[in-house]
Write a protein that holds these residues in place. Structure first.
Motif, mmCIF file in Angstrom:
data_model
loop_
_atom_site.group_PDB
_atom_site.id
_atom_site.type_symbol
_atom_site.label_atom_id
_atom_site.label_comp_id
_atom_site.label_asym_id
_atom_site.label_seq_id
_atom_site.Cartn_x
_atom_site.Cartn_y
_atom_site.Cartn_z
ATOM 1 N N ALA A 24 0.993 -1.197 0.045
ATOM 2 C CA ALA A 24 -0.124 -0.059 -0.059
ATOM 3 C C ALA A 24 0.920 1.310 -0.041
ATOM 4 O O ALA A 24 0.277 2.383 -0.312
ATOM 5 N N TYR A 25 2.258 1.021 0.473
ATOM 6 C CA TYR A 25 2.993 2.311 0.493
ATOM 7 C C TYR A 25 3.183 3.037 -1.120
ATOM 8 O O TYR A 25 3.123 4.116 -0.910
ATOM 9 N N PHE A 26 3.362 1.955 -2.034
ATOM 10 C CA PHE A 26 3.466 2.653 -3.349
ATOM 11 C C PHE A 26 2.177 3.464 -3.734
ATOM 12 O O PHE A 26 2.426 4.498 -4.763
ATOM 13 N N THR A 27 1.226 3.087 -3.092
ATOM 14 C CA THR A 27 -0.054 4.188 -3.414
ATOM 15 C C THR A 27 -0.185 5.415 -2.516
ATOM 16 O O THR A 27 -0.366 6.436 -3.005
ATOM 17 N N THR A 28 0.110 5.169 -1.345
ATOM 18 C CA THR A 28 0.092 6.516 -0.523
ATOM 19 C C THR A 28 1.053 7.501 -0.864
ATOM 20 O O THR A 28 0.926 8.495 -0.717
ATOM 21 N N SER A 29 2.449 6.828 -1.152
ATOM 22 C CA SER A 29 3.517 7.690 -1.362
ATOM 23 C C SER A 29 3.505 8.067 -2.973
ATOM 24 O O SER A 29 4.574 8.673 -3.404
ATOM 25 N N ASN A 30 2.602 7.829 -3.752
ATOM 26 C CA ASN A 30 2.436 8.083 -5.459
ATOM 27 C C ASN A 30 3.658 7.432 -5.922
ATOM 28 O O ASN A 30 4.417 8.311 -6.901
ATOM 29 N N TRP A 31 4.196 6.447 -5.555
ATOM 30 C CA TRP A 31 5.473 5.844 -6.264
ATOM 31 C C TRP A 31 4.807 5.063 -7.457
ATOM 32 O O TRP A 31 4.138 4.457 -7.615
ATOM 33 N N THR A 32 5.636 5.236 -8.765
ATOM 34 C CA THR A 32 5.514 4.734 -9.884
ATOM 35 C C THR A 32 6.610 3.643 -10.255
ATOM 36 O O THR A 32 7.824 3.969 -10.052
ATOM 37 N N ILE A 33 6.089 2.276 -10.617
ATOM 38 C CA ILE A 33 7.182 1.353 -10.687
ATOM 39 C C ILE A 33 7.790 1.455 -12.049
ATOM 40 O O ILE A 33 6.970 1.497 -13.124
ATOM 41 N N ALA A 34 8.995 1.795 -12.325
ATOM 42 C CA ALA A 34 9.632 1.812 -13.464
ATOM 43 C C ALA A 34 9.792 0.630 -14.211
ATOM 44 O O ALA A 34 9.599 0.395 -15.321
ATOM 45 N N SER A 35 10.127 -0.464 -13.231
ATOM 46 C CA SER A 35 10.249 -1.916 -14.019
ATOM 47 C C SER A 35 10.121 -2.856 -12.865
ATOM 48 O O SER A 35 10.355 -2.588 -11.713
#
Length: 403
Positions: free
Chosen positions: A125-136
């Motif tokens: 869920a951290y990737f959603t809350t912190s607006n992280w985009t997965i490059a690969s």
């Protein structure tokens, strides 16, 4: 009449090009300074908003202690637990995601290189809350989170320093303290945060991996609560505060031993500060416009004195006072308007160049450009009227006798 008066005014300006240039220089500097200051200020405000939004969308940050920031009062306040995340998710509506977070500064080793960075332990869920985009690659799966698997995602800075900017680190091993984790994904760059931290200088591992192998504690330092678009921050903050007070067994009337911070409020506060500074700088720069106007009036008075015989001849052969008045007024307005146009061009070039150096976005604002030009033309009218009036009221006989 109007065309003839206009061409007479232009001819008088061309007759003394150097003096005309020096006359409009104050207006040029004033207009350029005002537009540049306001444009850069707007760019800085937008940069602050972008940096704050990069922390997370509609984000509430919850930490132990009564305040956030340097010297925060978190000493002695109990930490959060994973169960708090589950309770918030289940009992509060209008949320997009809730993520626990623990951080620790470490030195990591990979590919024969070492790098000091920050390891963050959290859930997917951290990737959603912190607006992280997965490059690969990918994020954690449920089993990896439950078992505390030795897997990680790395930020762009860590990737560049350990593996090179153009390499593919997926599947490589990164040693963190006493264990090695497999790189399962890389993060898209986010740049600096509002306080200057490099957000890309990070490694993210599952929460339990960080607790067992990095921090050696089950403490959760921060809860990140991302609200859905359109949700009421005040209502969610109140519900969150009430729930945490109940779970932390805080007595009625006692102070909270945690802090809830809305990043939108941070953005609003910082934006308000930069906008205020922009207004102050613009006001200071506008003073030079007044100085330029005084310069125009001074030069126009000198011009009236030099051209007294010319004015006397025009009046003697039948020119009306209003025609003489209009001629000198047009000269003043043309000079100030020309200065405004040159100032706009210089301001545009300066704003583009300085925005690149300051690493803030260049935001073209047509309203401030039009306002500055209109103000420069108005200065020509205001400061040019007195010399023009003085020229129009000359006595033809006295003017013809002038040496």
């Amino acid at each position: 009449m109007w065309a003839n008066t206009f061409f007479l005014a232009i001819r008088a300006i061309r007759r003394n090009l150097l003096r005309s240039f020096l006359t409009v220089l104050g207006i040029v500097i004033g207009v350029a300074a005002v537009i540049t200051m306001v444009t850069l200020g707007n760019g800085a405000t937008q940069a602050v908003r972008d940096q704050i939004s990069s922390l997370g969308s509609n984000l509430l940050m919850v930490r132990p202690g009564q305040r956030l920031g340097p010297g925060m009062g978190g000493a002695g306040a109990p930490a959060f637990k994973e169960a708090d995340v589950e309770a918030i998710t289940a009992q509060i509506g209008g949320l997009k995601a809730v993520a626990p977070e623990v951080r620790s500064g470490v030195t990591v080793i990979a590919n024969g290189k070492n790098w000091a960075t920050t390891v963050t332990g959290s859930s997917d869920a951290y990737f959603t809350t912190s607006n992280w985009t997965i490059a690969s690659g990918r994020i954690f799966d449920d089993e990896e989170q439950a078992t505390g698997a030795a897997v990680c995602l790395i930020g762009a800075t860590v990737k560049r320093e350990l593996f090179g900017a153009s390499s593919d680190p997926l599947g490589e091993q990164v040693r963190i303290k006493s264990f090695s984790c497999e790189v399962i994904g890389t993060l898209a760059p986010k740049g600096q945060a509002a306080m200057g931290q490099d957000q890309d200088d990070t490694i993210i591992v599952p929460l339990r991996t960080a607790q067992r192998r990095v921090t050696g504690s089950t403490r959760v330092n921060t809860l990140l609560v991302s609200m859905r678009d359109g949700a009421d921050p005040a209502r969610i903050t109140a519900a969150l505060t009430s729930l945490l007070r109940e779970r932390r067994k805080i007595a009625d009337g006692a102070d909270d031993n945690f802090s809830v911070l809305d990043t939108a409020q941070i953005a609003q506060t910082l934006s308000g500060t930069t906008q205020l500074m922009t207004s102050l700088l613009g006001a200071v720069a506008a003073v030079s416009l007044l100085v330029g106007g005084i310069g125009i009036m001074n030069i126009m008075l000198v011009s009236v004195t030099e051209r007294t015989r010319e004015i006397g001849v025009r009046l003697a052969i039948g020119a009306l006072e209003r025609e003489v008045l209009m001629q000198f007024l047009i000269e003043a307005v043309v000079l100030s308007s020309l200065g405004g146009l040159v100032g706009i061009v210089l301001a545009t070039l300066a704003s583009v160049g300085l925005a690149g150096l300051m690493q803030v976005p260049y935001l073209f604002n047509p309203s401030i450009n039009l306002l500055a030009f209109a103000f420069s033309a108005a200065i020509g009218v205001v400061f040019g009227y007195f010399p023009a009036r003085r020229a129009a009221q000359l006595d033809p006989i006295e003017a013809l006798r002038h040496e």
